[in-house]
Scaffold this motif. Structure first.
Motif, PDB file in Angstrom:
ATOM      1  N   ARG A  33     -12.805  15.143   9.971  1.00 45.67           N
ATOM      2  CA  ARG A  33     -11.454  15.787  10.492  1.00 45.67           C
ATOM      3  C   ARG A  33     -11.584  16.828   8.290  1.00 45.67           C
ATOM      4  O   ARG A  33     -11.366  17.896   8.592  1.00 45.67           O
ATOM      5  CB  ARG A  33     -10.733  15.048   9.946  1.00 45.67           C
ATOM      6  CG  ARG A  33      -9.413  14.821  11.049  1.00 45.67           C
ATOM      7  CD  ARG A  33      -8.498  14.101  11.363  1.00 45.67           C
ATOM      8  NE  ARG A  33      -8.081  13.874  12.234  1.00 45.67           N
ATOM      9  CZ  ARG A  33      -7.269  13.258  12.827  1.00 45.67           C
ATOM     10  NH1 ARG A  33      -5.382  13.497  11.721  1.00 45.67           N
ATOM     11  NH2 ARG A  33      -6.513  11.814  13.109  1.00 45.67           N
ATOM     12  N   TYR A  34     -12.274  15.575   7.385  1.00 49.43           N
ATOM     13  CA  TYR A  34     -11.965  16.434   6.181  1.00 49.43           C
ATOM     14  C   TYR A  34     -13.592  16.578   5.462  1.00 49.43           C
ATOM     15  O   TYR A  34     -13.467  17.202   4.894  1.00 49.43           O
ATOM     16  CB  TYR A  34     -11.147  15.947   5.280  1.00 49.43           C
ATOM     17  CG  TYR A  34      -9.862  15.598   6.253  1.00 49.43           C
ATOM     18  CD1 TYR A  34      -9.123  17.197   5.870  1.00 49.43           C
ATOM     19  CD2 TYR A  34      -9.298  14.537   6.374  1.00 49.43           C
ATOM     20  CE1 TYR A  34      -7.385  16.403   6.714  1.00 49.43           C
ATOM     21  CE2 TYR A  34      -7.975  14.207   7.116  1.00 49.43           C
ATOM     22  CZ  TYR A  34      -7.310  15.466   6.998  1.00 49.43           C
ATOM     23  OH  TYR A  34      -6.147  15.207   7.512  1.00 49.43           O
ATOM     24  N   THR A  35     -14.878  15.986   5.758  1.00 46.54           N
ATOM     25  CA  THR A  35     -15.869  16.449   5.017  1.00 46.54           C
ATOM     26  C   THR A  35     -15.550  17.625   4.764  1.00 46.54           C
ATOM     27  O   THR A  35     -16.563  18.090   3.695  1.00 46.54           O
ATOM     28  CB  THR A  35     -17.274  15.676   5.994  1.00 46.54           C
ATOM     29  OG1 THR A  35     -16.977  14.394   6.196  1.00 46.54           O
ATOM     30  CG2 THR A  35     -18.101  16.042   5.371  1.00 46.54           C
ATOM     31  N   GLN A  36     -16.102  18.494   5.396  1.00 43.64           N
ATOM     32  CA  GLN A  36     -16.155  20.290   5.131  1.00 43.64           C
ATOM     33  C   GLN A  36     -15.288  20.598   4.572  1.00 43.64           C
ATOM     34  O   GLN A  36     -15.511  21.209   3.608  1.00 43.64           O
ATOM     35  CB  GLN A  36     -16.133  21.071   6.821  1.00 43.64           C
ATOM     36  CG  GLN A  36     -16.954  21.353   7.092  1.00 43.64           C
ATOM     37  CD  GLN A  36     -17.025  22.666   7.875  1.00 43.64           C
ATOM     38  OE1 GLN A  36     -15.638  22.509   7.841  1.00 43.64           O
ATOM     39  NE2 GLN A  36     -17.709  22.646   8.617  1.00 43.64           N
ATOM     40  N   SER A  37     -14.254  20.209   3.904  1.00 37.21           N
ATOM     41  CA  SER A  37     -13.141  20.425   3.255  1.00 37.21           C
ATOM     42  C   SER A  37     -13.337  20.084   1.760  1.00 37.21           C
ATOM     43  O   SER A  37     -13.124  20.360   0.433  1.00 37.21           O
ATOM     44  CB  SER A  37     -12.212  20.378   3.769  1.00 37.21           C
ATOM     45  OG  SER A  37     -10.904  19.940   2.626  1.00 37.21           O
ATOM     46  N   VAL A  71     -14.197  22.345  -1.228  1.00 37.32           N
ATOM     47  CA  VAL A  71     -13.032  22.393  -2.971  1.00 37.32           C
ATOM     48  C   VAL A  71     -14.616  21.418  -3.995  1.00 37.32           C
ATOM     49  O   VAL A  71     -14.986  21.424  -5.149  1.00 37.32           O
ATOM     50  CB  VAL A  71     -12.390  21.311  -2.312  1.00 37.32           C
ATOM     51  CG1 VAL A  71     -11.785  20.829  -4.040  1.00 37.32           C
ATOM     52  CG2 VAL A  71     -11.044  21.559  -1.247  1.00 37.32           C
ATOM     53  N   LEU A  72     -15.887  19.905  -3.587  1.00 40.75           N
ATOM     54  CA  LEU A  72     -16.410  19.905  -4.851  1.00 40.75           C
ATOM     55  C   LEU A  72     -16.902  20.367  -5.246  1.00 40.75           C
ATOM     56  O   LEU A  72     -17.628  20.597  -6.884  1.00 40.75           O
ATOM     57  CB  LEU A  72     -17.262  18.683  -4.061  1.00 40.75           C
ATOM     58  CG  LEU A  72     -15.906  17.574  -3.954  1.00 40.75           C
ATOM     59  CD1 LEU A  72     -17.084  16.045  -3.726  1.00 40.75           C
ATOM     60  CD2 LEU A  72     -15.444  16.664  -4.680  1.00 40.75           C
ATOM     61  N   GLY A  73     -17.541  21.758  -4.120  1.00 39.06           N
ATOM     62  CA  GLY A  73     -18.437  22.536  -4.612  1.00 39.06           C
ATOM     63  C   GLY A  73     -18.372  23.676  -5.641  1.00 39.06           C
ATOM     64  O   GLY A  73     -18.733  24.031  -6.395  1.00 39.06           O
TER      65      GLY A  73
END
Ligand code: NAI
Length: 314
Positions: A251-255, A259-261
């Motif tokens: 669910r959250y890897t992309q998000s 954000v980290l980027g």
């Protein structure tokens, strides 16, 4: 059963805390300090702290104040303090040359089975044990302040530390009610400070970048994330916040990556950002109120430690 002897070298804040923790579990403790007045002062402070802890219902262990205090002795001789000790906890100044000197002295007074453990918060064990004859008996057991209420201990072996010394250190820490974690190899900052510095970097960027005030950024932790983290680590938070870790990552890897980027480089901790944060913190807690606030913090940490202990008993 005769209790095992613990030697404490350095009787400042951390040395005193270790002495109280070991005595609470029935170990005999002898404290040595290069400054004799520090030893007598430490014994006085320990006695009054044990009494205060008993009055507030926070005394650790099952022994009375008198029984715990009777287990703690002072000595003005390192040789005497370490004679017959199975475990020695070094708590001297955080300076490489001092640690090197103290470890080379300590190794002269212990036997083959003894463990020489350092409280060092930043210096890696290989930096002060490499040239010792007993380097295979040396390790770091890094506590978190205040150790009496925050039980985490980071155990950091040097590359040459015996596996049996690592295992025994972990067992001793568990037997006195601390919560050990073992680093498989030494890294700068160990684990707690690496994680803490990652948080500090982002908190800094959020204030420096004009997103949050210093007071509000601290509330993100104290009124939000920190409440969970008092009971669960970030990985378990993830596991519970979806149908397990795999589902969370789907669910959250992309998000997370997005954000980290957006994080930006490590702050320089200088200039106008630094000035702003100092000004806001000084306004929130003036420097002459720091001691009062530390007591406020310790009362709350004590209450949280008690709550956690009571919940674990249920
Ligand atoms: P402290 O300054 O309160 O006490 C150090 C004591 O060591 C003093 O009583 C001093 O007289 C004694 N000492 C200095 N040289 C000595 C020697 N050659 N032989 C015997 N005693 C000697 O320091 P503190 O805060 O208790 O820190 C001790 C260690 O614990 C440091 O390595 C520190 O990094 C680590 N630590 C400190 C924490 C903290 O929040 N204060 C938290 C976790 C670890």
């Amino acid at each position: 059963m005769e209790s095992q002897k613990i030697g404490i070298v350095g009787s400042g804040l951390i040395g005193r805390s270790w002495a109280m923790i070991f005595a609470s579990a029935g170990f005999s403790v002898t404290i040595f300090d290069i400054e004799p007045s520090q030893v007598s002062n430490a014994l006085k402070l320990i006695k009054s702290q044990l009494e205060e802890l008993s009055e507030s219902g926070m005394l650790r262990g099952t022994l009375s104040v008198e029984a715990q205090f009777a287990l703690i002795k002072g000595s003005n001789s390192m040789e005497e303090a370490l004679a017959g000790a199975s475990f020695v906890q070094e708590c001297v100044f955080e300076k490489l040359e001092v640690k090197q000197k103290v470890f080379s002295e300590m190794e002269q007074y212990v036997s083959d089975g003894a463990i020489l453990s350092s409280s060092s918060s930043c210096i890696m064990p290989s930096q002060f044990t490499e040239n010792l004859k007993r380097r295979n008996q040396c390790i770091i057991s890094h506590p978190i302040n205040p150790p009496y209420y925050a039980p985490l201990v980071e155990i950091i072996p040097a590359p040459w530390t015996d596996q049996s010394a690592i295992d025994r250190t972990r067992t001793i820490m568990e037997s006195v009610g601390q919560v050990p974690v073992t680093l498989k190899k030494e890294v700068p900052g160990f684990a707690a400070n690496r994680i803490q510095y990652a948080i500090i970097a982002e908190v800094w960027r959020l204030v420096e970048g004009g997103v949050l005030s210093a007071d509000d950024v601290d509330k993100v932790m104290s009124a939000g994330l920190g409440l969970r983290y008092a009971f669960l680590g970030p990985l378990e938070v993830m596991h519970l916040n979806a149908e397990g870790m795999q589902s969370y990552m789907e669910r959250y890897t992309q998000s997370i990556e997005h954000v980290l980027g957006n994080f930006g480089p490590t702050p320089t901790f200088t200039g106008s950002g630094l000035e702003r944060i100092i000004k806001e913190m000084d306004a929130k807690i003036p420097l002459d109120k720091l001691e009062e606030r530390r007591q406020w913090r310790d009362t709350r940490l004590a209450a949280l430690a008690k709550l956690k202990r009571d919940l674990e008993r249920e």
